[in-house]
Design a protein around this motif. Structure first.
Motif, PDB file in Angstrom:
ATOM      1  N   THR A 208      59.033  63.271  12.818  1.00 13.88           N
ATOM      2  CA  THR A 208      58.907  64.592  13.449  1.00 13.88           C
ATOM      3  C   THR A 208      57.706  65.327  12.877  1.00 13.88           C
ATOM      4  OG1 THR A 208      61.287  64.710  13.862  1.00 13.88           O
ATOM      5  CG2 THR A 208      60.079  66.786  13.848  1.00 13.88           C
ATOM      6  N   ASP A 209      57.483  65.188  11.569  1.00  8.69           N
ATOM      7  CA  ASP A 209      56.338  65.862  10.932  1.00  8.69           C
ATOM      8  C   ASP A 209      55.006  65.328  11.461  1.00  8.69           C
ATOM      9  OD1 ASP A 209      58.012  67.458   9.431  1.00  8.69           O
ATOM     10  OD2 ASP A 209      57.996  66.098   7.698  1.00  8.69           O
ATOM     11  N   GLN A 210      54.924  64.026  11.684  1.00  8.23           N
ATOM     12  CA  GLN A 210      53.697  63.450  12.232  1.00  8.23           C
ATOM     13  C   GLN A 210      53.508  63.883  13.683  1.00  8.23           C
ATOM     14  OE1 GLN A 210      54.653  59.355  11.518  1.00  8.23           O
ATOM     15  NE2 GLN A 210      53.420  59.265   9.628  1.00  8.23           N
ATOM     16  N   GLY A 211      54.604  64.000  14.392  1.00 10.71           N
ATOM     17  CA  GLY A 211      54.566  64.504  15.757  1.00 10.71           C
ATOM     18  C   GLY A 211      53.848  63.585  16.732  1.00 10.71           C
ATOM     19  N   LEU A 212      53.584  64.136  17.901  1.00 12.71           N
ATOM     20  CA  LEU A 212      52.913  63.373  18.953  1.00 12.71           C
ATOM     21  C   LEU A 212      51.446  63.124  18.628  1.00 12.71           C
ATOM     22  CD1 LEU A 212      54.517  65.070  22.077  1.00 12.71           C
ATOM     23  CD2 LEU A 212      55.073  62.843  21.078  1.00 12.71           C
TER      24      LEU A 212
ATOM     25  N   ILE B 151      47.507  59.887  18.936  1.00 14.05           N
ATOM     26  CA  ILE B 151      46.077  60.121  19.146  1.00 14.05           C
ATOM     27  C   ILE B 151      45.260  59.673  17.935  1.00 14.05           C
ATOM     28  CG2 ILE B 151      44.328  61.898  19.621  1.00 14.05           C
ATOM     29  CD1 ILE B 151      46.297  61.456  21.899  1.00 14.05           C
ATOM     30  N   SER B 152      45.711  60.064  16.760  1.00 13.71           N
ATOM     31  CA  SER B 152      44.985  59.696  15.535  1.00 13.71           C
ATOM     32  C   SER B 152      45.972  59.132  14.515  1.00 13.71           C
ATOM     33  CB  SER B 152      44.254  60.909  14.958  1.00 13.71           C
ATOM     34  OG  SER B 152      45.161  61.956  14.682  1.00 13.71           O
ATOM     35  N   LYS B 153      45.489  58.221  13.692  1.00 14.43           N
ATOM     36  CA  LYS B 153      46.352  57.533  12.733  1.00 14.43           C
ATOM     37  C   LYS B 153      46.905  58.529  11.725  1.00 14.43           C
ATOM     38  CE  LYS B 153      46.575  53.611   9.592  1.00 14.43           C
ATOM     39  NZ  LYS B 153      45.866  52.470   9.023  1.00 14.43           N
ATOM     40  N   PRO B 154      48.222  58.520  11.555  1.00 16.19           N
ATOM     41  CA  PRO B 154      48.833  59.441  10.583  1.00 16.19           C
ATOM     42  C   PRO B 154      48.398  59.127   9.155  1.00 16.19           C
ATOM     43  CG  PRO B 154      50.483  58.526  12.076  1.00 16.19           C
ATOM     44  CD  PRO B 154      49.207  57.773  12.308  1.00 16.19           C
TER      45      PRO B 154
ATOM     46  N   TRP C 136      48.461  50.345  13.328  1.00 15.30           N
ATOM     47  CA  TRP C 136      48.119  51.391  14.297  1.00 15.30           C
ATOM     48  C   TRP C 136      46.938  50.937  15.149  1.00 15.30           C
ATOM     49  CZ3 TRP C 136      44.328  54.956  15.676  1.00 15.30           C
ATOM     50  CH2 TRP C 136      44.767  56.065  16.401  1.00 15.30           C
ATOM     51  N   LYS C 137      47.064  51.087  16.456  1.00 16.71           N
ATOM     52  CA  LYS C 137      46.026  50.656  17.400  1.00 16.71           C
ATOM     53  C   LYS C 137      44.766  51.495  17.210  1.00 16.71           C
ATOM     54  CE  LYS C 137      45.819  50.772  22.225  1.00 16.71           C
ATOM     55  NZ  LYS C 137      46.476  50.802  23.514  1.00 16.71           N
ATOM     56  N   SER C 138      43.615  50.852  17.072  1.00 18.59           N
ATOM     57  CA  SER C 138      42.381  51.534  16.690  1.00 18.59           C
ATOM     58  C   SER C 138      41.940  52.621  17.665  1.00 18.59           C
ATOM     59  CB  SER C 138      41.249  50.523  16.511  1.00 18.59           C
ATOM     60  OG  SER C 138      41.001  49.868  17.744  1.00 18.59           O
ATOM     61  N   ASP C 139      42.239  52.478  18.949  1.00 23.64           N
ATOM     62  CA  ASP C 139      41.830  53.521  19.899  1.00 23.64           C
ATOM     63  C   ASP C 139      42.996  54.423  20.290  1.00 23.64           C
ATOM     64  OD1 ASP C 139      42.985  51.399  21.210  1.00 23.64           O
ATOM     65  OD2 ASP C 139      41.680  51.489  22.960  1.00 23.64           O
ATOM     66  N   GLY C 140      44.089  54.351  19.551  1.00 19.90           N
ATOM     67  CA  GLY C 140      45.234  55.227  19.790  1.00 19.90           C
ATOM     68  C   GLY C 140      46.123  54.736  20.911  1.00 19.90           C
ATOM     69  N   TYR C 141      47.156  55.496  21.160  1.00 23.10           N
ATOM     70  CA  TYR C 141      48.139  55.137  22.177  1.00 23.10           C
ATOM     71  C   TYR C 141      48.034  56.022  23.415  1.00 23.10           C
ATOM     72  CZ  TYR C 141      49.917  52.211  18.511  1.00 23.10           C
ATOM     73  OH  TYR C 141      50.002  51.245  17.530  1.00 23.10           O
ATOM     74  N   LEU C 142      47.385  57.145  23.278  1.00 21.29           N
ATOM     75  CA  LEU C 142      47.052  58.039  24.389  1.00 21.29           C
ATOM     76  C   LEU C 142      45.636  58.540  24.162  1.00 21.29           C
ATOM     77  CD1 LEU C 142      50.235  60.318  24.700  1.00 21.29           C
ATOM     78  CD2 LEU C 142      49.515  58.570  26.318  1.00 21.29           C
ATOM     79  N   GLN C 143      44.895  58.768  25.238  1.00 22.79           N
ATOM     80  CA  GLN C 143      43.543  59.318  25.075  1.00 22.79           C
ATOM     81  C   GLN C 143      43.609  60.766  24.616  1.00 22.79           C
ATOM     82  OE1 GLN C 143      41.523  58.684  28.788  1.00 22.79           O
ATOM     83  NE2 GLN C 143      41.015  56.582  28.278  1.00 22.79           N
TER      84      GLN C 143
END
Length: 142
Positions: free
Chosen positions: A73-77, A81-84, A93-100
């Motif tokens: 929850t702290d890391q959130g959505l 977008i960016s690696k926590p 973690w996927k290098s280009d994120g999971y959403l633009q």
């Protein structure tokens, strides 16, 4: 001598009457369809919010597939977008994120995210933007 037929010299096209008939038909269709569409803007917003939440849920599922857990929850959505940088830190973690980019709800607010022991809750506070989850939210829970 050859005679040129006057039939070949005529310009073919639409007459003014034909164009006017088409314009009238389009006007009638618009008069019938537009009020039906325009009377449902809130319904359209709800559909958009549900679609956004499904897209977020899909991105979260990919995140878990790669890393074995959902963002806290702290890391959130933002973790999509960016690696926590806070725990738990994802190893794959996927290098280009999971959403633009993170979508905002149709009322201009951020979607909310809670992860309580892998029971996810993605929701919007709706048109009022206040925290009455039962009255104003659209929720998706996994």
């Amino acid at each position: 001598m050859y005679k040129i037929s006057s039939f070949n010299n005529k310009i073919k096209g639409f007459t003014l009457i034909e164009v006017m008939v088409v314009v009238v038909i389009l006007g009638i269709l618009a008069a019938i369809v537009v009020p039906k569409i325009m009377s449902r803007p809130e319904q359209a917003r709800l559909v958009k919010a549900k679609q956004d939440m499904l897209a977020i849920q899909s991105a979260l599922d990919l995140y878990k597939l790669d890393n074995g857990f959902y963002p806290s929850t702290d890391q959130g959505l933002q973790a999509l977008i960016s690696k926590p940088t806070s725990e738990p830190i994802p190893a794959n973690w996927k290098s280009d994120g999971y959403l633009q980019q993170l979508p905002v709800d149709p009322w201009g607010k951020n979607y909310q995210y809670l992860n309580e022991d892998d029971k996810l809750n993605i929701f919007s506070y709706g048109p009022t933007g206040i925290g009455n989850l039962n009255a104003d939210s659209n929720e998706t829970t996994k």
